[in-house]
Design a protein around this motif. Sequence first.
Motif, short mmCIF file in Angstrom:
data_model
loop_
_atom_site.label_atom_id
_atom_site.label_comp_id
_atom_site.label_asym_id
_atom_site.label_seq_id
_atom_site.Cartn_x
_atom_site.Cartn_y
_atom_site.Cartn_z
N MET A 145 3.92 3.79 9.40
CA MET A 145 3.55 2.42 8.76
C MET A 145 4.33 1.33 9.71
O MET A 145 3.72 0.20 10.01
CB MET A 145 3.64 2.14 7.42
N ALA A 146 5.53 1.52 9.79
CA ALA A 146 6.50 0.46 10.42
C ALA A 146 6.20 0.17 11.63
O ALA A 146 6.28 -0.89 12.45
CB ALA A 146 7.84 1.03 10.32
N VAL A 147 5.60 1.05 12.41
CA VAL A 147 5.31 1.17 13.90
C VAL A 147 3.75 0.78 14.10
O VAL A 147 3.26 0.62 15.15
CB VAL A 147 5.45 2.28 14.80
N GLY A 148 3.01 0.84 13.02
CA GLY A 148 1.66 0.46 12.96
C GLY A 148 0.82 1.57 13.60
O GLY A 148 -0.09 1.22 14.54
N MET A 167 5.12 -3.91 7.60
CA MET A 167 4.36 -2.90 7.85
C MET A 167 4.77 -1.50 7.05
O MET A 167 3.99 -0.82 6.84
CB MET A 167 4.51 -2.69 9.45
N ALA A 168 6.04 -1.38 7.08
CA ALA A 168 6.54 -0.15 6.26
C ALA A 168 6.23 -0.14 5.03
O ALA A 168 6.20 1.13 4.41
CB ALA A 168 8.09 -0.27 6.61
N VAL A 169 6.01 -1.03 4.32
CA VAL A 169 5.64 -1.11 2.66
C VAL A 169 4.14 -1.28 2.63
O VAL A 169 3.65 -1.02 1.65
CB VAL A 169 6.28 -2.06 2.00
N GLY A 170 3.30 -1.55 3.64
CA GLY A 170 2.07 -1.48 3.82
C GLY A 170 1.54 -2.82 3.09
O GLY A 170 0.72 -2.80 2.32
N ALA A 201 10.29 4.10 0.36
CA ALA A 201 10.08 2.63 1.08
C ALA A 201 11.14 1.72 0.96
O ALA A 201 11.57 1.25 1.97
CB ALA A 201 8.74 2.26 0.83
N GLU A 251 5.80 8.93 6.88
CA GLU A 251 4.65 7.95 6.19
C GLU A 251 5.16 6.35 6.57
O GLU A 251 4.67 5.60 7.03
CB GLU A 251 4.35 8.48 4.86
N ILE A 252 6.33 6.44 6.03
CA ILE A 252 7.18 4.93 6.03
C ILE A 252 7.24 4.52 7.54
O ILE A 252 6.91 3.35 7.94
CB ILE A 252 8.44 4.83 5.08
N THR A 253 7.62 5.57 8.37
CA THR A 253 8.01 4.91 9.75
C THR A 253 6.60 4.67 10.47
O THR A 253 6.69 4.02 11.49
CB THR A 253 8.99 5.99 10.64
N ALA A 283 0.88 -1.31 0.03
CA ALA A 283 0.14 -0.08 0.16
C ALA A 283 0.76 1.37 -0.05
O ALA A 283 0.28 2.20 0.11
CB ALA A 283 -1.05 0.08 1.02
N THR A 284 2.12 1.24 0.45
CA THR A 284 3.14 2.36 0.16
C THR A 284 2.91 3.43 -0.82
O THR A 284 2.81 2.80 -2.24
CB THR A 284 4.50 2.00 0.34
N PRO A 285 2.53 4.50 -0.62
CA PRO A 285 2.52 5.51 -1.87
C PRO A 285 3.94 5.92 -2.24
O PRO A 285 3.97 6.61 -3.17
CB PRO A 285 1.90 6.75 -1.12
N PHE A 286 4.82 5.45 -1.67
CA PHE A 286 6.35 5.99 -1.77
C PHE A 286 7.37 4.86 -1.92
O PHE A 286 8.17 4.72 -0.96
CB PHE A 286 6.88 6.93 -0.71
N ARG A 335 7.99 11.81 3.52
CA ARG A 335 7.88 10.47 3.08
C ARG A 335 8.30 9.36 3.98
O ARG A 335 7.84 8.35 4.34
CB ARG A 335 8.88 10.16 1.64
N MET A 346 16.39 3.73 10.01
CA MET A 346 15.83 4.42 8.76
C MET A 346 16.11 5.92 8.59
O MET A 346 16.35 6.30 7.53
CB MET A 346 14.24 4.21 8.60
#
Lengths: 213, 213
Positions: B209-212, A209-212, A173, B205-207, A166-169, B202, B180
């Motif tokens: 996601m990484a921690v939920g 999780m980081a990449v969705g 990522a 956003e990624i971090t 799901a990552t937009p980047f 960016r 990261m």
Amino acid sequence: MSYTVRSGDPALSISGSGTGWRTYAQNDLSPILTCALQCFMEHGYHGTTIRRVAARCGLSVPGLYHHYPSKHSLLVAITSHAMADLWTRSEQALTEAGPSLSDQFDFLVECVVLFHSRRTGLAFIAFSEIRSLDTSARAQHIAARDRQQALMYAVVEQGAKSGVFATPFPREASLAVITMCTGVAQWFRPDGALTPEQLVERIREITRMAVGK
Amino acid sequence: MSYTVRSGDPALSISGSGTGWRTYAQNDLSPILTCALQCFMEHGYHGTTIRRVAARCGLSVPGLYHHYPSKHSLLVAITSHAMADLWTRSEQALTEAGPSLSDQFDFLVECVVLFHSRRTGLAFIAFSEIRSLDTSARAQHIAARDRQQALMYAVVEQGAKSGVFATPFPREASLAVITMCTGVAQWFRPDGALTPEQLVERIREITRMAVGK
């Protein structure tokens, strides 16, 4: 630990040959390169003399020059070995993963984390002494690093396009995932609470999780 | 770039004083330390002579020794400056974030990413030359690094406990987030496609996601 070289320095062996990309020998550098790596780690490349490496191997300086014509050639052999070993293992991991982008991602993360938790010294020198390579060797090293990073980028980009991630980047990522996986070389300790395999499980979860995923 | 030191080397200035943790001067190292950092980056600590640093600053060797009694003291001043600057900025960022763990996480990520994209040379030397510090300076440096990492760990751990973050592995997730954020020093280029501020968006956003989050 010190090695004494008794006969010719054997060719480098890539221990992850075949499908053994998860398997690591205690040490797969030749005795001479093992001594050189230890010297570089303790004193830095510039602070290491060829005499020191020779003494550590139990060789005379001419004896060492018989195998490696210069200190620079030792560094090139070490960094080339690191990049070639990681590349070979990564290709095997991706082959084993098959066509699923999700599996490719997991296997590549596992491969890079295992390498950087099993080969912390090698990873440190291959990263921190890039500046000590001459222009041609540095260009080769950077090309090898870019090729390695492109593997992760391709998986994440394709996964983002097809909706697996799901990552937009995807670009950032994938770089973030790479630095997470290579970063374990900075803090993982073999005598710590986790085995490399347990570490893989946790980093896999975090990178997913980081990449969705 | 080369500096000529005309009078006493001014004390180090922390440019992020007050609430300016997002603001970076072009260079906040003193002229002598700037020259030393450049030499260390090009030749490594062990490959740098005090004579080379002096020449770069336009000083005599005794003139340089007047300010810094040894090459080691230059390295200590540079690495201490890096850790103190990052620490000061991080404390300011957390203060500005207020009581929300979610905001604390975002601000701390922003702070560490900005530092490592604005101060790539400093970050590289502070990481790669830890081995060149003597026992006492190395212990101090590692204590400063642990204190810095503990900030992120505390935020992620509290966030995981209270359900703000979904990660089942707060310890490894915080280390992954740190690598990261610090890892951008390895690949961010000021002349690249992104500004540091765009990079922050960016990585944030990624971090997250990484921690939920």
